[in-house]
Design a protein around this motif. Structure first.
Motif, PDB file in Angstrom:
ATOM      1  N   ALA A 128       0.832  -1.201   0.000  1.00 30.63           N
ATOM      2  CA  ALA A 128       0.000   0.000   0.000  1.00 30.63           C
ATOM      3  C   ALA A 128       0.870   1.255   0.000  1.00 30.63           C
ATOM      4  O   ALA A 128       0.587   2.227  -0.712  1.00 30.63           O
ATOM      5  CB  ALA A 128      -0.938  -0.011   1.201  1.00 30.63           C
ATOM      6  N   ARG A 129       1.963   1.221   0.798  1.00 30.50           N
ATOM      7  CA  ARG A 129       2.874   2.373   0.813  1.00 30.50           C
ATOM      8  C   ARG A 129       3.545   2.566  -0.532  1.00 30.50           C
ATOM      9  O   ARG A 129       3.703   3.685  -1.015  1.00 30.50           O
ATOM     10  CB  ARG A 129       3.918   2.204   1.915  1.00 30.50           C
ATOM     11  CG  ARG A 129       3.381   2.508   3.302  1.00 30.50           C
ATOM     12  CD  ARG A 129       4.481   2.438   4.296  1.00 30.50           C
ATOM     13  NE  ARG A 129       5.013   1.070   4.234  1.00 30.50           N
ATOM     14  CZ  ARG A 129       5.607   0.444   5.218  1.00 30.50           C
ATOM     15  NH1 ARG A 129       5.808   1.038   6.346  1.00 30.50           N
ATOM     16  NH2 ARG A 129       6.025  -0.784   5.082  1.00 30.50           N
ATOM     17  N   LEU A 130       3.957   1.462  -1.175  1.00 31.45           N
ATOM     18  CA  LEU A 130       4.583   1.566  -2.491  1.00 31.45           C
ATOM     19  C   LEU A 130       3.604   2.119  -3.530  1.00 31.45           C
ATOM     20  O   LEU A 130       3.989   2.918  -4.393  1.00 31.45           O
ATOM     21  CB  LEU A 130       5.107   0.207  -2.945  1.00 31.45           C
ATOM     22  CG  LEU A 130       6.394  -0.273  -2.277  1.00 31.45           C
ATOM     23  CD1 LEU A 130       6.720  -1.676  -2.708  1.00 31.45           C
ATOM     24  CD2 LEU A 130       7.538   0.664  -2.608  1.00 31.45           C
ATOM     25  N   ASP A 131       2.361   1.696  -3.455  1.00 30.20           N
ATOM     26  CA  ASP A 131       1.351   2.242  -4.366  1.00 30.20           C
ATOM     27  C   ASP A 131       1.197   3.742  -4.154  1.00 30.20           C
ATOM     28  O   ASP A 131       1.081   4.513  -5.117  1.00 30.20           O
ATOM     29  CB  ASP A 131       0.001   1.544  -4.156  1.00 30.20           C
ATOM     30  CG  ASP A 131      -0.021   0.154  -4.742  1.00 30.20           C
ATOM     31  OD1 ASP A 131       0.837  -0.146  -5.598  1.00 30.20           O
ATOM     32  OD2 ASP A 131      -0.904  -0.633  -4.331  1.00 30.20           O
ATOM     33  N   LEU A 132       1.212   4.162  -2.908  1.00 31.94           N
ATOM     34  CA  LEU A 132       1.096   5.588  -2.606  1.00 31.94           C
ATOM     35  C   LEU A 132       2.303   6.359  -3.131  1.00 31.94           C
ATOM     36  O   LEU A 132       2.162   7.445  -3.710  1.00 31.94           O
ATOM     37  CB  LEU A 132       0.936   5.788  -1.099  1.00 31.94           C
ATOM     38  CG  LEU A 132       0.684   7.205  -0.624  1.00 31.94           C
ATOM     39  CD1 LEU A 132      -0.632   7.714  -1.190  1.00 31.94           C
ATOM     40  CD2 LEU A 132       0.661   7.247   0.882  1.00 31.94           C
ATOM     41  N   ILE A 133       3.487   5.797  -2.970  1.00 27.46           N
ATOM     42  CA  ILE A 133       4.711   6.453  -3.463  1.00 27.46           C
ATOM     43  C   ILE A 133       4.684   6.543  -4.987  1.00 27.46           C
ATOM     44  O   ILE A 133       5.015   7.586  -5.570  1.00 27.46           O
ATOM     45  CB  ILE A 133       5.960   5.701  -2.965  1.00 27.46           C
ATOM     46  CG1 ILE A 133       6.118   5.893  -1.452  1.00 27.46           C
ATOM     47  CG2 ILE A 133       7.211   6.158  -3.681  1.00 27.46           C
ATOM     48  CD1 ILE A 133       7.187   5.029  -0.824  1.00 27.46           C
ATOM     49  N   LEU A 134       4.283   5.454  -5.638  1.00 27.08           N
ATOM     50  CA  LEU A 134       4.203   5.486  -7.099  1.00 27.08           C
ATOM     51  C   LEU A 134       3.172   6.503  -7.573  1.00 27.08           C
ATOM     52  O   LEU A 134       3.383   7.204  -8.569  1.00 27.08           O
ATOM     53  CB  LEU A 134       3.865   4.103  -7.643  1.00 27.08           C
ATOM     54  CG  LEU A 134       5.020   3.106  -7.671  1.00 27.08           C
ATOM     55  CD1 LEU A 134       4.529   1.739  -8.121  1.00 27.08           C
ATOM     56  CD2 LEU A 134       6.112   3.592  -8.589  1.00 27.08           C
ATOM     57  N   ALA A 135       2.061   6.585  -6.886  1.00 28.24           N
ATOM     58  CA  ALA A 135       1.041   7.565  -7.261  1.00 28.24           C
ATOM     59  C   ALA A 135       1.560   8.977  -7.080  1.00 28.24           C
ATOM     60  O   ALA A 135       1.268   9.868  -7.892  1.00 28.24           O
ATOM     61  CB  ALA A 135      -0.220   7.341  -6.427  1.00 28.24           C
ATOM     62  N   SER A 136       2.341   9.210  -6.032  1.00 33.96           N
ATOM     63  CA  SER A 136       2.877  10.560  -5.829  1.00 33.96           C
ATOM     64  C   SER A 136       3.964  10.878  -6.850  1.00 33.96           C
ATOM     65  O   SER A 136       4.161  12.043  -7.203  1.00 33.96           O
ATOM     66  CB  SER A 136       3.409  10.710  -4.411  1.00 33.96           C
ATOM     67  OG  SER A 136       4.550   9.900  -4.230  1.00 33.96           O
ATOM     68  N   LEU A 137       4.673   9.884  -7.370  1.00 30.73           N
ATOM     69  CA  LEU A 137       5.695  10.130  -8.392  1.00 30.73           C
ATOM     70  C   LEU A 137       5.061  10.535  -9.710  1.00 30.73           C
ATOM     71  O   LEU A 137       5.659  11.279 -10.494  1.00 30.73           O
ATOM     72  CB  LEU A 137       6.565   8.894  -8.600  1.00 30.73           C
ATOM     73  CG  LEU A 137       7.595   8.615  -7.509  1.00 30.73           C
ATOM     74  CD1 LEU A 137       8.336   7.329  -7.805  1.00 30.73           C
ATOM     75  CD2 LEU A 137       8.580   9.764  -7.406  1.00 30.73           C
ATOM     76  N   HIS A 138       3.871  10.073  -9.981  1.00 29.52           N
ATOM     77  CA  HIS A 138       3.197  10.459 -11.219  1.00 29.52           C
ATOM     78  C   HIS A 138       2.795  11.935 -11.196  1.00 29.52           C
ATOM     79  O   HIS A 138       2.612  12.549 -12.247  1.00 29.52           O
ATOM     80  CB  HIS A 138       1.955   9.588 -11.456  1.00 29.52           C
ATOM     81  CG  HIS A 138       2.287   8.187 -11.824  1.00 29.52           C
ATOM     82  ND1 HIS A 138       2.964   7.855 -12.966  1.00 29.52           N
ATOM     83  CD2 HIS A 138       2.040   7.013 -11.184  1.00 29.52           C
ATOM     84  CE1 HIS A 138       3.110   6.559 -13.042  1.00 29.52           C
ATOM     85  NE2 HIS A 138       2.562   6.005 -11.956  1.00 29.52           N
TER      86      HIS A 138
END
Length: 125
Positions: free
Chosen positions: A81-91
């Motif tokens: 879930a944290r990785l998904d959040l980080i990836l979403a913030s990188l976009h």
């Protein structure tokens, strides 16, 4: 007639007594703990007790392993879930400007290292 009936009754009682004696001896041999069926039953009973204890140990071990696995799965889901959040913030980040070609990069010498040819080497025996 009474004499014949009494004789047949006595013969029947005697044969019943002999039959009971034979059954009694067979039953004693059957239930002897060292050599008979009683010994086999005692051994099987001990094995059943050992298997019950082993089953309880295996069950407790499986429960602890299951609990540890559940904990690791929950940790992995939280990390995902944290990785998904980080990836979403990188976009959401702006794109970096394209790199400009530096004329000095073309003048730098480049070195190429080559490995020696191993086809000519002999194998140690």
């Amino acid at each position: 007639m009474n004499l014949i009936a009494d004789f047949l009754l006595a013969a029947g009682a005697f044969s019943t007594a002999v039959y009971c004696l034979v059954l009694s001896r067979r039953l004693k041999r059957f239930t002897t703990l060292e050599t008979g069926m009683g010994g086999a039953i005692a051994v099987l009973s001990a094995q059943v007790d050992d298997m019950t204890k082993a089953l309880e140990r295996a069950r407790s071990s499986a429960q602890t392993s299951s609990a540890a696995l559940d904990e690791q799965v929950s940790r992995a889901e939280a990390a995902a879930a944290r990785l998904d959040l980080i990836l979403a913030s990188l976009h959401d980040l702006p794109q970096a400007p394209p790199a400009q070609d530096d004329p000095e990069d073309e003048r730098r010498p480049r070195f190429v290292r080559r490995r020696p040819d191993r086809a000519g080497l002999r194998l140690a025996e």
